[in-house]
Design an enzyme around this catalytic site. Structure first.
Site, PDB file in Angstrom:
ATOM      1  N   ASN A 210      34.169 -29.061 -49.226  1.00 32.95           N
ATOM      2  CA  ASN A 210      32.997 -29.636 -49.892  1.00 32.95           C
ATOM      3  C   ASN A 210      33.192 -29.597 -51.403  1.00 32.95           C
ATOM      4  O   ASN A 210      34.223 -29.154 -51.886  1.00 32.95           O
ATOM      5  CB  ASN A 210      31.717 -28.911 -49.464  1.00 32.95           C
ATOM      6  CG  ASN A 210      31.758 -27.449 -49.841  1.00 32.95           C
ATOM      7  OD1 ASN A 210      31.721 -27.111 -51.020  1.00 32.95           O
ATOM      8  ND2 ASN A 210      31.863 -26.574 -48.849  1.00 32.95           N
ATOM      9  N   LYS A 343      17.447 -16.970 -42.254  1.00 31.06           N
ATOM     10  CA  LYS A 343      18.632 -16.167 -42.634  1.00 31.06           C
ATOM     11  C   LYS A 343      18.247 -14.764 -43.066  1.00 31.06           C
ATOM     12  O   LYS A 343      19.109 -13.983 -43.456  1.00 31.06           O
ATOM     13  CB  LYS A 343      19.418 -16.886 -43.727  1.00 31.06           C
ATOM     14  CG  LYS A 343      19.926 -18.249 -43.240  1.00 31.06           C
ATOM     15  CD  LYS A 343      21.003 -18.803 -44.108  1.00 31.06           C
ATOM     16  CE  LYS A 343      21.441 -20.161 -43.610  1.00 31.06           C
ATOM     17  NZ  LYS A 343      22.883 -20.320 -43.621  1.00 31.06           N
TER      18      LYS A 343
HETATM   19  O1  PMT Z   1      29.749 -24.269 -57.017  1.00 28.30           O
HETATM   20  P1  PMT Z   1      28.975 -25.184 -57.920  1.00 28.30           P
HETATM   21  O2  PMT Z   1      29.687 -26.488 -58.177  1.00 28.30           O
HETATM   22  O3  PMT Z   1      28.558 -24.498 -59.195  1.00 28.30           O
HETATM   23  O4  PMT Z   1      27.634 -25.584 -57.157  1.00 28.30           O
HETATM   24  C1  PMT Z   1      26.685 -24.592 -56.898  1.00 28.30           C
HETATM   25  C2  PMT Z   1      26.193 -24.668 -55.429  1.00 28.30           C
HETATM   26  C3  PMT Z   1      25.451 -25.981 -55.212  1.00 28.30           C
HETATM   27  C4  PMT Z   1      27.363 -24.552 -54.436  1.00 28.30           C
HETATM   28  C5  PMT Z   1      25.228 -23.420 -55.245  1.00 28.30           C
HETATM   29  O5  PMT Z   1      24.199 -23.479 -56.178  1.00 28.30           O
HETATM   30  C6  PMT Z   1      24.651 -23.418 -53.836  1.00 28.30           C
HETATM   31  O6  PMT Z   1      23.651 -24.045 -53.532  1.00 28.30           O
HETATM   32  N1  PMT Z   1      25.299 -22.679 -52.893  1.00 28.30           N
HETATM   33  C7  PMT Z   1      24.988 -22.668 -51.483  1.00 28.30           C
HETATM   34  C8  PMT Z   1      25.554 -23.898 -50.846  1.00 28.30           C
HETATM   35  C9  PMT Z   1      25.306 -23.958 -49.343  1.00 28.30           C
HETATM   36  O7  PMT Z   1      26.223 -23.871 -48.586  1.00 28.30           O
HETATM   37  O8  PMT Z   1      24.057 -24.021 -49.004  1.00 28.30           O
HETATM   38  P2  PMT Z   1      23.528 -24.103 -47.461  1.00 28.30           P
HETATM   39  O9  PMT Z   1      22.137 -24.566 -47.613  1.00 28.30           O
HETATM   40  O10 PMT Z   1      24.455 -24.888 -46.625  1.00 28.30           O
HETATM   41  O11 PMT Z   1      23.597 -22.596 -47.008  1.00 28.30           O
HETATM   42  C10 PMT Z   1      22.501 -21.707 -47.137  1.00 28.30           C
HETATM   43  C11 PMT Z   1      22.995 -20.320 -47.457  1.00 28.30           C
HETATM   44  O12 PMT Z   1      23.745 -19.787 -46.383  1.00 28.30           O
HETATM   45  C12 PMT Z   1      23.895 -20.226 -48.682  1.00 28.30           C
HETATM   46  O13 PMT Z   1      23.565 -19.034 -49.350  1.00 28.30           O
HETATM   47  C13 PMT Z   1      25.292 -20.142 -48.083  1.00 28.30           C
HETATM   48  O14 PMT Z   1      26.186 -19.396 -48.920  1.00 28.30           O
HETATM   49  C14 PMT Z   1      25.025 -19.392 -46.801  1.00 28.30           C
HETATM   50  N2  PMT Z   1      25.949 -19.691 -45.694  1.00 28.30           N
HETATM   51  C15 PMT Z   1      25.993 -20.942 -45.141  1.00 28.30           C
HETATM   52  C16 PMT Z   1      26.796 -21.171 -44.055  1.00 28.30           C
HETATM   53  C17 PMT Z   1      27.587 -20.114 -43.531  1.00 28.30           C
HETATM   54  N3  PMT Z   1      28.377 -20.311 -42.496  1.00 28.30           N
HETATM   55  N4  PMT Z   1      27.542 -18.906 -44.097  1.00 28.30           N
HETATM   56  C18 PMT Z   1      26.728 -18.674 -45.168  1.00 28.30           C
HETATM   57  O15 PMT Z   1      26.703 -17.556 -45.701  1.00 28.30           O
END
Ligand code: PMT
Length: 413
Positions: A210, A343
Site C-alpha cells: 500500500n 479492536k
Molecule cells: O505512512 P504515511 O504515509 O505517513 O501515512 C500515514 C497513515 C495513513 C498510514 C496513518 O496515519 C494511518 O492511518 N495508519 C493506519 C493505516 C491502516 O492500516 O488503517 P486501517 O484502518 O486499515 O487499520 C486500523 C488499525 O488496525 C491501524 O491502527 C492498523 O495499524 C491496525 N491493523 C490493521 C490490520 C492488521 N492486520 N493489523 C493491524 O494492526
C-alpha cells in the site's frame, strides 16, 4: 530559571563559513546562564579567530592538541569530561567522518574520542557533500551511537549552490540544547510504535502493498523519544532514515510485524500507525508467476493477524494505553468508531486517505495530516497540521493520561 543556568557546554567549532554563527550561539547560551568553553579547529580558525571566541565565552579558546601549557592547564581529557553537553557547531563533513571512524589527530577529534558525554551536532556543508553516500553513512553510524542532531536546513549556500546543508540558526540550536536539558515528561516509560506499509509477497517479483510512507508513524516514534520514552519502532519497507535514539526493527510482512511487536512487549504505550495489509497470498510462489496461468493461485488470499487487536486484547502484558489508527476513504467517524470498539483500543486517530478534488493524495506520503481523535471522552477534530505536530499533540495526550491513569478516556467495552 533557565534550564541552561550553570550548565557547562563544550562548544567545538569546526571549519565552515557557518562558524561565524557560532559566535551568536555563544552569546545566546551565556545569556541563558550557561558556561561555555570552546575548541576551535584549524578549519574553524580560518573563519573566526580565537580572540573573538574568547571575547564571548570569557574563557581561553583551545586550539592545539600538542600545546604544553594547554595540556598542563586543562588537557583534552578534562575538556571532554567537564562538560554537561558537547555541541559541535558547525559540524563539518570532515569532523563527522573522524567521529564516525574514531580518528583522533587534532584537539577536537581527540577530545571527542576521549569523551563519555552526550554530543549534539549541527552539520553545515555544501549540499553535495551532505548528500554524499559517505557523509550519510557516517551520519547513520553517529545516530546509532545516540548522537543528537539539529539541522542542516535547506536553502542558498555561501558557495552559490542551493540544497540541504545550511547550519541551523543559532536560536534553533539553542532550542535543541534546551530540549536536551528539559525534564522529560515520558522518561521511565516505554513505547512500541508500528509504521509504514507491509509487503506481502506473491512471488519473487511481486507483492501486495500500500501507499504508506511511514512519515506519520516515524514522527510519533521521534516525538515519544523527544519526550524521554524508550521507544521501539517496528517498521515496514519505507524510504526514511531510522529516527534518532529509537530502536528500529525492520520487517516486510504483517506476520513479521506481529512477531516483532510480540517480542518487544511489555511496554507502557502501543501505537499502531502502520498500514498493515489485511490479507496475504495463501502461498508465495517460488518462481515468477507466468502470464499464461488464468487466475494465479497466489491471488487467493488469507486474512493476516490483526496486530492492534492482538496487543489490545492481551490478558497479560497489555500496554497501559493502546492507540490505533483508521485510514478511511468514506464515513470516517462511523467506521473509525466501529474500529475503536472492535479492536479494543483506548484511543483512535482516524484520517481520510485517497485523492482530494485536485487528485492529490490527502494523507499517504504527505507532510501533513488531519485527524479525528476518538476516546471515551468523545470525538475531537485536530486541524490539518504537520505530521510532526500531530505526533506531538498525541504525545501531550499520552503524557497527561499517564500522569493521571484513571483519566485516560478508555472506552468501556
Ligand atoms: O505512512 P504515511 O504515509 O505517513 O501515512 C500515514 C497513515 C495513513 C498510514 C496513518 O496515519 C494511518 O492511518 N495508519 C493506519 C493505516 C491502516 O492500516 O488503517 P486501517 O484502518 O486499515 O487499520 C486500523 C488499525 O488496525 C491501524 O491502527 C492498523 O495499524 C491496525 N491493523 C490493521 C490490520 C492488521 N492486520 N493489523 C493491524 O494492526
Amino acid at each position: 530559571m533557565s534550564v541552561l543556568n550553570d550548565r557547562n557546554i563544550l562548544l567545538i567549532i569546526s571549519g565552515g563559513i557557518a562558524a561565524y554563527k557560532s559566535l551568536e550561539l555563544i552569546r545566546l547560551l551565556r545569556h541563558e546562564g550557561a558556561h561555555v568553553r570552546a575548541v576551535l579547529t584549524a578549519g574553524g580558525a580560518q573563519f573566526i579567530t580565537p580572540l573573538s571566541v574568547s571575547s564571548l565565552t570569557g574563557q581561553k579558546t583551545y586550539t592545539e592538541l600538542w600545546c604544553l601549557t594547554d595540556e598542563t592547564e586543562m588537557g583534552h581529557i578534562r575538556l571532554s569530561r567537564e562538560s554537561d553537553l558537547i555541541v559541535i557547531a558547525p559540524a563539518s563533513a570532515d569532523l563527522m567522518a573522524k567521529m564516525a571512524h574514531g580518528l583522533a589527530n587534532d584537539l577536537a577529534s581527540t577530545t571527542l574520542l576521549a569523551s563519555d558525554k552526550p554530543i549534539l551536532i549541527a552539520p553545515a556543508m555544501n549540499p553535495q557533500m551532505w548528500n554524499h553516500a559517505a557523509t550519510q553513512s557516517n551520519l547513520q553510524i553517529l545516530r546509532k551511537r545516540g548522537i543528537l542532531q539539529v539541522g542542516p536546513e535547506p536553502g542558498d549556500m555561501a558557495c552559490g549552490e542551493t540544497g540541504w546543508g545550511r547550519m541551523s540558526e543559532p536560536r534553533q540550536i539553542l532550542e535543541s540544547i534546551e530540549r536536551y536539558f528539559k525534564p522529560k515528561a515520558l522518561s521511565g516509560f516505554s513505547a512500541l510504535v508500528t509504521s509504514g506499509p507491509t509487503f506481502e509477497p506473491l512471488d519473487p517479483v511481486r507483492f501486495l502493498g500500500n501507499r504508506s510512507s511511514g512519515k506519520q508513524g516515524h514522527a510519533i516514534a521521534e516525538a515519544l523519544y523527544e519526550a524521554g520514552a524508550s521507544v521501539t519502532l517496528v517498521c515496514g519497507p519505507v524510504n526514511l532514515p531510522d529516527p534518532q535514539g529509537v530502536r528500529c526493527v525492520h520487517v516486510q510482512t504483517a506476520t513479521e510485524m506481529l512477531e516483532a511487536c510480540e517480542s518487544s512487549l511489555p511496554v507502557d504505550i502501543f501505537i499502531a500507525a502502520a498500514a498493515v495489509s489485511d490479507w496475504r497470498p495463501v502461498q508465495e510462489k517460488a518462481q515468477k508467476i507466468k502470464k499464461s496461468s488464468s487466475t494465479p493461485d497466489a491471488l487467493r488470499l488469507v486474512e493476516n493477524p490483526d496486530i492492534l487487536k492482538t496487543v489490545a486484547t492481551k490478558k497479560k502484558n497489555r500496554p497501559k494505553i493502546v492507540v490505533g489508527f483508521a485510514a478511511e476513504t468514506e464515513n470516517l467517524e462511523k467506521n473509525a468508531k466501529a474500529k475503536l470498539k472492535n479492536k479494543r483500543c483506548d484511543w483512535l486517530l482516524a484520517n481520510t486517505v485517497g485523492p482530494d478534488d485536485q487528485g492529490t493524495e490527502k494523507t499517504f506520503g504527505s507532510e501533513t495530516n488531519q485527524v479525528l481523535f476518538l476516546s471515551a471522552d468523545g470525538p475531537e477534530i485536530w486541524p490539518r497540521s504537520e505530521k510532526k505536530d500531530i505526533a506531538r499533540m498525541l504525545v501531550q495526550k499520552l503524557t497527561s493520561a499517564l500522569a493521571s491513569p484513571n483519566k485516560k478516556g478508555r472506552k468501556k467495552s
